[in-house]
Design a protein around this motif. Structure first.
Motif, PDB file in Angstrom:
ATOM      1  N   ILE A  68       7.552  -2.219   4.580  1.00 37.25           N
ATOM      2  CA  ILE A  68       7.218  -3.644   4.672  1.00 37.25           C
ATOM      3  C   ILE A  68       5.930  -3.835   5.464  1.00 37.25           C
ATOM      4  N   ALA A  69       5.829  -3.154   6.604  1.00 41.33           N
ATOM      5  CA  ALA A  69       4.628  -3.269   7.438  1.00 41.33           C
ATOM      6  C   ALA A  69       3.391  -2.775   6.694  1.00 41.33           C
ATOM      7  N   LEU A  70       3.534  -1.660   5.978  1.00 40.38           N
ATOM      8  CA  LEU A  70       2.414  -1.126   5.217  1.00 40.38           C
ATOM      9  C   LEU A  70       2.008  -2.073   4.088  1.00 40.38           C
ATOM     10  N   GLY A  71       3.003  -2.646   3.414  1.00 43.67           N
ATOM     11  CA  GLY A  71       2.721  -3.569   2.328  1.00 43.67           C
ATOM     12  C   GLY A  71       1.967  -4.789   2.790  1.00 43.67           C
ATOM     13  N   ILE A  72       2.334  -5.318   3.927  1.00 45.88           N
ATOM     14  CA  ILE A  72       1.635  -6.479   4.489  1.00 45.88           C
ATOM     15  C   ILE A  72       0.193  -6.119   4.832  1.00 45.88           C
ATOM     16  N   ALA A  73       0.009  -4.939   5.413  1.00 48.74           N
ATOM     17  CA  ALA A  73      -1.341  -4.495   5.769  1.00 48.74           C
ATOM     18  C   ALA A  73      -2.220  -4.339   4.541  1.00 48.74           C
ATOM     19  N   TYR A  94     -10.366  -2.913   3.540  1.00 46.61           N
ATOM     20  CA  TYR A  94     -10.618  -2.192   4.786  1.00 46.61           C
ATOM     21  C   TYR A  94     -10.119  -0.745   4.710  1.00 46.61           C
ATOM     22  N   LYS A  95     -10.720   0.129   5.533  1.00 48.73           N
ATOM     23  CA  LYS A  95     -10.309   1.533   5.558  1.00 48.73           C
ATOM     24  C   LYS A  95      -8.847   1.669   5.973  1.00 48.73           C
ATOM     25  N   LYS A  96      -8.413   0.806   6.883  1.00 49.56           N
ATOM     26  CA  LYS A  96      -7.025   0.877   7.342  1.00 49.56           C
ATOM     27  C   LYS A  96      -6.062   0.587   6.187  1.00 49.56           C
ATOM     28  N   ALA A  97      -6.486  -0.302   5.282  1.00 47.29           N
ATOM     29  CA  ALA A  97      -5.643  -0.623   4.133  1.00 47.29           C
ATOM     30  C   ALA A  97      -5.504   0.586   3.210  1.00 47.29           C
ATOM     31  N   LYS A  98      -6.597   1.336   3.047  1.00 46.44           N
ATOM     32  CA  LYS A  98      -6.536   2.537   2.214  1.00 46.44           C
ATOM     33  C   LYS A  98      -5.598   3.565   2.818  1.00 46.44           C
ATOM     34  N   ALA A  99      -5.671   3.714   4.124  1.00 49.13           N
ATOM     35  CA  ALA A  99      -4.768   4.640   4.798  1.00 49.13           C
ATOM     36  C   ALA A  99      -3.320   4.186   4.660  1.00 49.13           C
ATOM     37  N   ALA A 100      -3.132   2.878   4.733  1.00 48.24           N
ATOM     38  CA  ALA A 100      -1.782   2.332   4.571  1.00 48.24           C
ATOM     39  C   ALA A 100      -1.264   2.592   3.167  1.00 48.24           C
TER      40      ALA A 100
END
Length: 352
Positions: free
Chosen positions: A7-12, A19-25
């Motif tokens: 859930i946390a990853l999906g929201i991110a 963003y790079k963080k989204a790709k990592a997520a």
């Protein structure tokens, strides 16, 4: 813990996908997903493609969000040693990730190689799950030539699903041997019944249905050669408008009694409430189309009329265009065929 992380990853991912963080997520999201799939069935990973997962199979297609599956497309991959379609569907619906499924599409089953595709077992698996308030869309038989002919497909008994899916808004069945029983539902908005041979029982169920929220209905009656049993008398309750107070689009299609349908609509109360009418794919000739020409006042309020893929002459087609202008589709008119004895005959578009 796994669901919380998903859930946390999906929201991110949704908030800032660039963003790079989204790709990592997203990468972490896919890893967790693969791990979960391996718990479902041996070699599951080989059969799955979806919005958040990249694979090379097509037996199971998933759309999911925040750690839960929202849409399921299930079929059979003949190029792989794939579990049966109903087994894949049951595995999805029984798992925690599948408790909020909103849409199910059942494609070709493992019987396609034998020329017989039966969806009964998939329907049974849906019924076995009991009440499913989140499910809004159900498609049974989403398969087409060359993968599967219409006559190969046997839908089965749908009568048990309506009471278990209280928020169902859309259902489509494609094939013969469909059973609806007493067709009653409070929230269903769209019903499509595609068949090359619709039984008398099914026709009567549709004609006598109680569907107060239905806005769109399309029925393919089919050919007697492939089991069609419908008649104009069977659909009289429907033409009266009983059980369909909100219906705006009506398709009475692919019928060997297309002329009779067109003529009966002239005095049918249900026509007044419609905005569109589909009479395509059948055996309408100039005799039936004459009813549209002679009774313009009955049909002129419609935004759209479809009479394509019938057997109208060029002269009749021209008359209809003059009367209804761009409101009517008259494309793809056919010519009668001849049998070995030289006798002419006409036929519906979808039988086999």
């Amino acid at each position: 813990m796994i669901h919380g992380e998903l859930i946390a990853l999906g929201i991110a991912i949704d908030k800032k996908p660039e963003y790079k963080k989204a790709k990592a997520a997203q990468d972490r999201f896919d890893i967790i997903f693969k791990e979960i799939l391996k718990e479902w069935t041996d070699k599951s990973e080989r059969y799955i493609v979806g919005k958040n997962f990249s694979g090379d199979g097509h037996a199971l297609q998933l759309v999911w969000k925040y750690g839960y599956i929202l849409e399921v497309g299930v079929g059979h991959d003949y190029d792989k040693s794939c579990p049966d379609t109903d087994v894949l569907l049951q595995e999805i619906l029984q798992k925690p990730l599948g408790q909020f499924v909103q849409s199910i599409t059942v494609k070709v089953t493992d019987g396609g190689m034998r020329g017989y595709i039966d969806f009964e077992s998939c329907l049974s698996k849906i019924v076995l799950q009991g009440r499913q308030p989140n499910l809004k869309k159900l498609v049974i038989g989403d398969c087409y030539p060359p993968e599967a002919d219409l006559s190969w497909c046997s839908v089965g008994d749908c009568s048990g699903i309506f009471s278990l899916l209280p928020n169902l808004e859309y259902i489509k069945t494609r094939g013969r041997n469909v059973i609806f029983g007493k067709l009653k539902h409070q929230k269903l908005k769209k019903l499509l019944v595609e068949s090359g041979g619709l039984s008398a029982e099914a026709v009567k169920s549709i004609a006598k249905a109680d569907l107060p929220s239905l806005e769109s209905l399309e029925v393919w009656f089919g050919s007697k050669e492939y089991g069609a049993q419908g008649s104009i008398n069977m659909i009289k309750p429907l033409l009266q408008g009983k059980g369909y107070p909100k219906l705006k689009h009506l398709g009475l299609m692919n019928a060997e009694f297309q002329n009779e349908i067109t003529q009966a609509l002239v005095k049918a109360p249900i026509v007044k409430q419609l905005s569109s009418l589909d009479l395509s794919m059948g055996t309408m000739t100039d005799k039936g189309a004459q009813a549209l020409v002679d009774n313009v006042d009955t049909f002129i309020h419609l935004d759209y009329i479809d009479v394509c893929d019938n057997f109208l002459s060029e002269q009749m087609s021209s008359r209809l265009r003059r009367v209804y202008s761009n409101k009517i589709n008259i494309s793809e008119q056919g010519d009668p065929d001849e049998d070995e004895d030289g006798d002419s005959y006409i036929y519906v578009s979808a039988g086999e």
